[in-house]
Design a protein around this motif. Sequence first.
Motif, short mmCIF file in Angstrom:
data_model
loop_
_atom_site.label_atom_id
_atom_site.label_comp_id
_atom_site.label_asym_id
_atom_site.label_seq_id
_atom_site.Cartn_x
_atom_site.Cartn_y
_atom_site.Cartn_z
N PRO A 95 0.84 -1.21 0.00
CA PRO A 95 0.00 0.00 0.00
C PRO A 95 0.88 1.26 0.00
CG PRO A 95 -0.72 -1.55 1.70
CD PRO A 95 0.58 -2.08 1.16
N GLY A 96 0.51 2.23 -0.82
CA GLY A 96 1.30 3.46 -0.97
C GLY A 96 1.44 4.25 0.31
N ASN A 97 0.48 4.11 1.23
CA ASN A 97 0.58 4.84 2.49
C ASN A 97 1.48 4.13 3.50
OD1 ASN A 97 -1.20 2.70 3.00
ND2 ASN A 97 -2.44 3.90 4.41
N ARG A 98 1.99 2.95 3.15
CA ARG A 98 2.89 2.21 4.04
C ARG A 98 4.33 2.22 3.52
NH1 ARG A 98 0.18 -1.22 8.14
NH2 ARG A 98 -1.82 -0.16 8.29
N VAL A 99 4.55 2.84 2.38
CA VAL A 99 5.88 2.94 1.79
C VAL A 99 6.27 4.41 1.75
CG1 VAL A 99 7.32 2.51 -0.25
CG2 VAL A 99 5.51 0.88 0.38
#
Length: 178
Positions: A95-99
């Motif tokens: 997920p983009g919010n975790r990277v």
Amino acid sequence: MTGYVALLRAVNVGGTGKLPMSVLTGLCEAAGFARVRTYIASGNVVFQSHGTEAQVRSALEERLRAYAGKEIGVVVRTAREIADVVARNPFVDAPGNRVMALFVDAPLPDDPLDGVTGIGNEQIRLGTREFFVFYPDGMADTRLRIPGGRHGTARNMNTVGKLAEMAAALDQGPIASG
């Protein structure tokens, strides 16, 4: 003119470093930057300039120091560099919010774990001028500390993707502020 993305460090974090994005826009315009647009209230701005990266950073840092009365760190990348960060994301399936892309101006270490403390299940990879960090459980409780990132600034890949899109649009007509 070159398209740039400037990322301010420690803006609107924890109640300190308040900088309205309208003020940031004005500071950029006063520095002679064109087509200035901000994205979310955390110190992200895209614009065009005839200056070099160093000239752009210096002009913006000088105006920020005059406004805030203290140093505010600024990381500057070209529109192309931001697009390359998106393309080189080694955690594309996460997920983009975790990277996070942790942008730094200092040379990167040979080993991404060099000097790192507090690592749990986070994963770190080296980019060109950034670290990529995957936080599988989110960042809220992490103890991870990356020495090379102390003077850098991080953005999640959702934000980096949006900034890349905005920067690419600089040459294609009007773009909206976020």
